[in-house]
Design a protein around this motif. Structure first.
Motif, PDB file in Angstrom:
ATOM      1  N   THR A 185      -1.231 -45.466   4.576  1.00  0.00           N
ATOM      2  CA  THR A 185      -0.847 -44.445   5.442  1.00  0.00           C
ATOM      3  C   THR A 185      -0.424 -43.430   4.671  1.00  0.00           C
ATOM      4  OG1 THR A 185       0.315 -46.150   6.512  1.00  0.00           O
ATOM      5  CG2 THR A 185       1.169 -44.328   6.618  1.00  0.00           C
ATOM      6  N   GLY A 222      -9.097 -47.142  10.921  1.00  0.00           N
ATOM      7  CA  GLY A 222      -7.898 -46.103  11.174  1.00  0.00           C
ATOM      8  C   GLY A 222      -6.667 -45.997  11.427  1.00  0.00           C
ATOM      9  N   ALA A 224      -4.613 -43.382  12.943  1.00  0.00           N
ATOM     10  CA  ALA A 224      -3.949 -42.016  12.942  1.00  0.00           C
ATOM     11  C   ALA A 224      -3.470 -42.092  14.354  1.00  0.00           C
ATOM     12  CB  ALA A 224      -5.448 -41.624  12.872  1.00  0.00           C
ATOM     13  N   ALA A 229       2.397 -43.750  12.824  1.00  0.00           N
ATOM     14  CA  ALA A 229       1.406 -42.861  11.777  1.00  0.00           C
ATOM     15  C   ALA A 229       2.011 -41.458  11.659  1.00  0.00           C
ATOM     16  CB  ALA A 229      -0.176 -42.153  11.978  1.00  0.00           C
ATOM     17  N   GLN A 233      -1.994 -38.063   8.389  1.00  0.00           N
ATOM     18  CA  GLN A 233      -2.813 -39.210   9.374  1.00  0.00           C
ATOM     19  C   GLN A 233      -4.496 -38.807   9.660  1.00  0.00           C
ATOM     20  OE1 GLN A 233      -1.962 -41.762   6.985  1.00  0.00           O
ATOM     21  NE2 GLN A 233      -4.046 -42.802   7.355  1.00  0.00           N
ATOM     22  N   ALA A 234      -4.316 -38.020  10.513  1.00  0.00           N
ATOM     23  CA  ALA A 234      -5.224 -37.800  11.345  1.00  0.00           C
ATOM     24  C   ALA A 234      -6.370 -36.790  11.065  1.00  0.00           C
ATOM     25  CB  ALA A 234      -5.125 -37.388  13.268  1.00  0.00           C
ATOM     26  N   GLN A 235      -5.195 -36.324   9.976  1.00  0.00           N
ATOM     27  CA  GLN A 235      -6.406 -34.882   9.303  1.00  0.00           C
ATOM     28  C   GLN A 235      -7.301 -35.443   8.089  1.00  0.00           C
ATOM     29  OE1 GLN A 235      -7.309 -31.531  10.062  1.00  0.00           O
ATOM     30  NE2 GLN A 235      -8.481 -31.519   9.330  1.00  0.00           N
ATOM     31  N   GLU A 237      -8.248 -38.744   7.664  1.00  0.00           N
ATOM     32  CA  GLU A 237      -9.202 -39.750   8.344  1.00  0.00           C
ATOM     33  C   GLU A 237     -10.722 -38.478   8.999  1.00  0.00           C
ATOM     34  OE1 GLU A 237      -7.863 -42.676  11.501  1.00  0.00           O
ATOM     35  OE2 GLU A 237      -6.040 -43.083  10.102  1.00  0.00           O
ATOM     36  N   ARG A 265      -0.799 -39.600  21.152  1.00  0.00           N
ATOM     37  CA  ARG A 265      -0.685 -38.118  20.433  1.00  0.00           C
ATOM     38  C   ARG A 265      -2.560 -38.578  20.076  1.00  0.00           C
ATOM     39  NH1 ARG A 265       1.704 -39.240  15.397  1.00  0.00           N
ATOM     40  NH2 ARG A 265      -0.200 -39.501  13.969  1.00  0.00           N
ATOM     41  N   LEU A 269      -5.931 -36.611  17.713  1.00  0.00           N
ATOM     42  CA  LEU A 269      -6.713 -36.466  17.617  1.00  0.00           C
ATOM     43  C   LEU A 269      -8.818 -36.131  17.431  1.00  0.00           C
ATOM     44  CD1 LEU A 269      -7.290 -40.616  18.436  1.00  0.00           C
ATOM     45  CD2 LEU A 269      -6.406 -39.721  16.660  1.00  0.00           C
TER      46      LEU A 269
END
Length: 438
Positions: A185, A222, A224, A229, A233-235, A237, A265, A269
């Motif tokens: 994380t 992952g 994300a 999260a 986190q998404a960016q 990954e 969310r 993604l």
């Protein structure tokens, strides 16, 4: 004169004998008199014949009838009518969970996570994770699973040692594996730069391992999509996926409690460039038609884990709707902590019977379909179908020999196999044509 003649005769016998001794360059394995279920697209009719594996572990011949006369091979196996089929592929496994059968037996997913990840898992060091992973991999092999996507456990480790030990545990058991790298994380104490450095270091180390054929690469495990999260986190990954050309499988819409927040969310993604052909949703139970349509347009696949979904009370993924929408679906046995058995036969039956019960229609899904989902379908979701998932010339010789006597006489082979066969009927399991379990 007599002595000289005797020496010449003996020399000739030695030469003749050597000519018939298998060499390393000779085919590794010949299986003859087999009933072969290839699971190849368009080849539903089983082949009554033989299969030849070259010295590199690749299927070089597969045909009906008898093999050519005079073949010299390292091992010749007369199947005597037993069934040969591709090794199962678990597109979603947690090998390290092999020490936690029956844990949190009456808890739903959230209570189970609190017990396993909050109490038990933090006690494990790298050496213990190696042993548990190797044990889980061995049990997968004994049950006919030859390829897996393996979600690893990282915990508080920042050195990468737990990652290395879990990959080594799977490879040392002989399993073919896609390694699921836990990014951890991202927050103030674990920055994107740290996540990148750890990922790069692991990939460099993993690429140098000698089992290049059994290590099928790394994907991100992952996080994300989790409702917990952090925003970045998404960016992170997405950036790692692009820089290192990585896929990403993450648990998504498994929780009844968190599903609304996780659905919200999904745009993150897409914005981070995660949603696409290299993303797999593990479980994907609590979707909506609109979200499913968006995921299908992006090319996202999913893994179906009926045993663990039932055990944890998580619900049932609507795989019929997903497949009808055009989504690729694979199957996984998950972990022994949640499914309690790394058993593809039980997993297929559980999933098939859930679908039929939900639809109140036996023809809603056929035995052949669920068998294909747990072999070639899972390989397709992972992007490894050019190597495994079916028996075909040019693919790796990952397969299992099954004794059908327990369900003889049978009428329709695929129905008999899915409805009645079990791990008790496995006689031998091969990876690259090498026997790893009997």
């Amino acid at each position: 004169m007599f002595l000289r003649s005797a020496v010449l005769a003996l020399s000739l016998l030695i030469v003749i004998a050597c000519q018939h001794q298998p060499r390393q360059s000779d085919p590794r394995l010949l299986v003859e008199n087999a009933y072969i279920l290839t699971l190849e697209q368009g080849q539903r009719e089983p082949v009554k014949g033989y299969l030849l594996v070259d010295h590199k572990g690749v299927i070089s011949e597969l045909a009906a009838g008898k093999p050519p006369a005079g073949l010299v091979v390292q091992r010749r196996l007369d199947a005597q009518g037993q069934w040969l089929l591709p090794g199962f592929v678990s597109a979603h496994s947690h090998l390290w969970q092999s020490g936690f059968y029956g844990i949190a037996a009456n808890d739903n997913l959230e209570g189970w996570i609190d017990r396993l990840y909050g109490v038990e898992a933090p006690k494990l060091d790298a050496a213990q994770l190696y042993q548990l992973t190797r044990r889980g991999a061995t049990q997968h092999l004994q049950n006919g699973i030859t390829s897996v996507f393996n979600f690893t456990y990282t915990g508080a480790d920042r050195s990468g040692e737990v990652d290395r030990q879990q990959l080594r545990g799977a490879l040392d058991a002989g399993l073919r594996v896609v390694h699921g790298l836990n990014v951890r994380t991202v927050n103030e104490s674990w920055t994107p730069a740290m996540a990148r450095e750890r990922t790069a270091a692991f990939l460099t180390w993993a690429s140098a391992q000698p089992e290049s054929g059994r290590y099928l690469g790394t994907m991100l495990a992952g996080a994300a999509g989790y409702v917990s999260a952090t925003p970045g986190q998404a960016q992170v990954e997405g950036d790692l996926m692009r820089e290192f050309f990585l896929g990403n499988q993450q648990h998504y819409l498994e929780s009844v409690v968190d599903s609304a927040g996780e659905r919200a969310r999904y745009p993150l993604l897409e914005q981070a460039g995660i949603a696409g052909p290299h993303l797999i949703f593990g479980h994907f139970i609590h979707s909506t038609p609109e979200l499913t349509a968006m995921a299908v347009r992006a090319g996202v696949g999913m893994t179906w884990n009926p045993m663990s979904n039932g055990r944890l009370g998580s619900g049932m993924a609507d795989v019929l709707a997903y497949r009808a929408a055009g989504m690729k679906v694979g199957m996984g046995v998950d972990g022994e902590a949640s499914a309690d058995r790394a058993d593809p036969f039980e997993n297929m039956r559980m999933g098939l019977y859930q679908v039929r019960a939900r639809q109140q229609r036996a023809a809603a899904m056929q035995a052949y379909e669920v068998l294909r989902l747990h072999t070639l379908g899972s390989a397709e979701v992972l992007g490894i179908d050019s190597q495994v998932g079916s028996l075909k010339v040019g693919k790796r010789a990952d397969m299992l020999l099954l004794d059908p006597r327990a369900f003889t006489p049978w009428q329709e082979p695929y129905a008999a196999l899915v409805f009645a066969a079990g791990v008790k009927d496995i006689r031998e399991v091969f990876v690259d044509g090498v026997s790893l379990a009997r």
